[in-house]
Motif scaffolding. Sequence first.
Motif, short mmCIF file in Angstrom:
data_model
loop_
_atom_site.label_atom_id
_atom_site.label_comp_id
_atom_site.label_asym_id
_atom_site.label_seq_id
_atom_site.Cartn_x
_atom_site.Cartn_y
_atom_site.Cartn_z
N ALA A 114 -7.04 1.91 -88.78
CA ALA A 114 -5.60 2.16 -88.86
C ALA A 114 -5.12 2.45 -87.44
CB ALA A 114 -5.31 3.33 -89.78
N ILE A 115 -4.41 1.51 -86.87
CA ILE A 115 -4.06 1.58 -85.45
C ILE A 115 -2.55 1.56 -85.25
CG2 ILE A 115 -6.23 0.49 -84.76
CD1 ILE A 115 -4.75 -2.14 -84.46
N HIS A 116 -2.14 1.81 -84.01
CA HIS A 116 -0.72 1.85 -83.64
C HIS A 116 0.01 2.95 -84.42
CE1 HIS A 116 -0.99 -2.82 -82.84
NE2 HIS A 116 -1.88 -2.13 -82.17
N LEU A 117 -0.70 3.98 -84.84
CA LEU A 117 -0.11 5.02 -85.68
C LEU A 117 1.13 5.61 -85.01
CD1 LEU A 117 -0.69 6.64 -88.35
CD2 LEU A 117 -1.64 8.40 -86.86
N THR A 118 2.19 5.68 -85.79
CA THR A 118 3.44 6.22 -85.27
C THR A 118 4.05 7.14 -86.31
OG1 THR A 118 5.57 5.62 -84.25
CG2 THR A 118 4.84 4.26 -86.08
N PRO A 119 4.66 8.27 -85.95
CA PRO A 119 4.82 8.76 -84.58
C PRO A 119 3.48 9.14 -83.96
CG PRO A 119 6.27 9.93 -86.12
CD PRO A 119 5.30 9.17 -86.95
N GLU A 120 3.35 8.89 -82.68
CA GLU A 120 2.12 9.22 -81.98
C GLU A 120 2.02 10.73 -81.75
OE1 GLU A 120 1.92 8.62 -77.63
OE2 GLU A 120 3.70 7.35 -77.87
N ALA A 121 0.82 11.17 -81.42
CA ALA A 121 0.60 12.60 -81.21
C ALA A 121 1.48 13.16 -80.11
CB ALA A 121 -0.88 12.85 -80.89
N ALA A 122 1.68 12.39 -79.04
CA ALA A 122 2.47 12.88 -77.91
C ALA A 122 3.95 13.02 -78.25
CB ALA A 122 2.29 11.95 -76.72
N ARG A 123 4.39 12.46 -79.38
CA ARG A 123 5.77 12.63 -79.85
C ARG A 123 5.84 13.64 -81.01
NH1 ARG A 123 9.63 8.77 -78.35
NH2 ARG A 123 8.82 7.04 -77.14
N GLY A 124 4.79 14.41 -81.18
CA GLY A 124 4.78 15.37 -82.28
C GLY A 124 4.40 14.77 -83.61
N GLY A 125 3.72 13.62 -83.60
CA GLY A 125 3.33 12.96 -84.83
C GLY A 125 2.30 13.77 -85.62
#
Length: 636
Positions: free
Chosen positions: A523-534
Amino acid sequence: MSLHPRIQEITERIRQRSVPLRRAYLEGIEAAHREGPNRTRLSCGNLAHAFAACGPTDKGRLRADVTPNLGIINAYNDMLSAHQPFEHYPEQIRAVARELGATAQVAGGVPAMCDGVTQGRPGMELSLFSRDNIAQATAISLSHDMFDAALYLGVCDKIVPGLLIGALAFGHLPAVFVPAGPMTPGIPNKKKAEVRERYAAGEATREELLEAEAGSYHAAGTCTFYGTANSNQVLLEAMGLQLPGTSFVNPDQPLRDVLTRAAAERALRITALGGDYRPIGRLIDERAIVNAMAALMATGGSTNHTIHWVAVARAAGIVLTWDDIDLISQTVPLLARVYPNGEADVNRFAAAGGTQFVFRELLEAGLMHDLPTIVPGGMRAYCDEPRSHDGKLDYAPGLAISADENVVRPASRPFEAQGGLRLLRGNIGRALIKTSAVKPEYRFIEAPAVVVDDPRALNKLHAAGVLPQDFVAVVRYQGPRANGMPELHSLAPLLGLLQNQGRRVALVTDGRLSGASGKIPAAIHLTPEAARGGPIARLREGDIVRLDAEAGTLEALVPLEEWDARELAPNTTPAALDLGRNLFAINRDVVTPADQGALSISCGPPFHDGTWEYDSEYELGDAAHAAEAPHEAKDA
């Protein structure tokens, strides 16, 4: 045949969603076109600078301003096997233009980095942003206003999307993309993967590994697996921006030179100075974007294009979403098995019927739009196979029957009823998975999480013997804002090795995986990403994660109250500033999320508030919205 109702519905939704942006984009094209051939806008001093280095013949034609001048955007360098053949293309193109009473100039070069060289290395953090840099370099090259059409020489991963975005910024100019073709077959990709896995297990030496890699990547041309580079070529043909059948002709074949010559001839015929004006900005509409995604799904192409083609569409004033892509994948059957989705390389794919066979099947099944392209005959022309006849380009009908049903199949007997990708949704976020590369028995996993912020940590945990028997590797802080979203293909040998041992493993990450995404569920390209508070940053070691590719779900099996109360784990990997990564800090600061194209440049007309708008039906992810695909799946 008539268009499949689902493809028609998706296309119409994209069109309606994009109306304001598309209108603004087309108005810009029309304004540029109304001003007339570009060189008429230059002062005498401008023009003199532009042809100062030309020979007498070219200089006379450029002064007269009555014949087309082709701009060549070249991604040549001799480190990339795929781009090394471009060294002599400009000379060929200039010669063709002179023979036809026109001119051609190299407008500029664009950078072209190789993900195969930077895999697992710090330089990979520049890879995705290189696409936007290429788009800007393309715009700079064309900004001299000297050209009536442009030829784009590029093949590989970020290069083609970057060239496309730059070309669409000059949408009033016709554009013809010119590839170089794949290298001839080396050792089988399966054998190469086996050596990689044995090396990861400590059972093969570095010398053995290097010998296998060198036997696979051995000559000029693109890598022979069906990754991002070769997917680029299929998508360009599906949108009608390359000559039909030009993607997989090897660099050393005489037909390759014939196709390059024909591309220059075609570019000269479709300028505004003649009677067959075909600007790229009008050719690339919502139908062309849907065609590209349909071809991607039918062939099991690169996951990277779920990011790149969102950005490409945006450059044309079109809003493409992951929900659109998911519904297209649920509609279009998988018609090809090319490594890593099978054992064949792209040479064998081409010999078995290739793009011509796949496109005809999609057109006949109503799964692809027949639309205007750079050549007469629309998409039907792309069902024919190129031939050389006395040094001139000719075409013959493509294969009506697959030459190898282990490689390509008709839509009536697909490998799978659905395409190669699936959108996953759940409390961890939204992610994509390349199902075509994963056997059905591995498409579901429920296992504890092993959480790291540095992909190299997994190899250390494996070496220490502390990884659980079954686990989901969660690699976070790998998104566009965190570090430029590097590909994590270096994890594939380890995870593939563990799966071979009978262990159940999967990958969940806000980073990317290679266009050659492997056989493990990822499972890739996960959004929101961690750096955006995902919410991926809420995952903790040992949490049970459920990944179900068939149902399209990705969930942490944590009580809701506990999940909502958790703080986000900080990034434990310090930012690195070497190898030029400091120069891309602004890109990381301004980049959009992965599902919005991971763009770090302004692209196309602006949104009214800088945000994206989604259809409510798509955002809800209602599986009932997509009826069962009317195809019978018969796996080999």
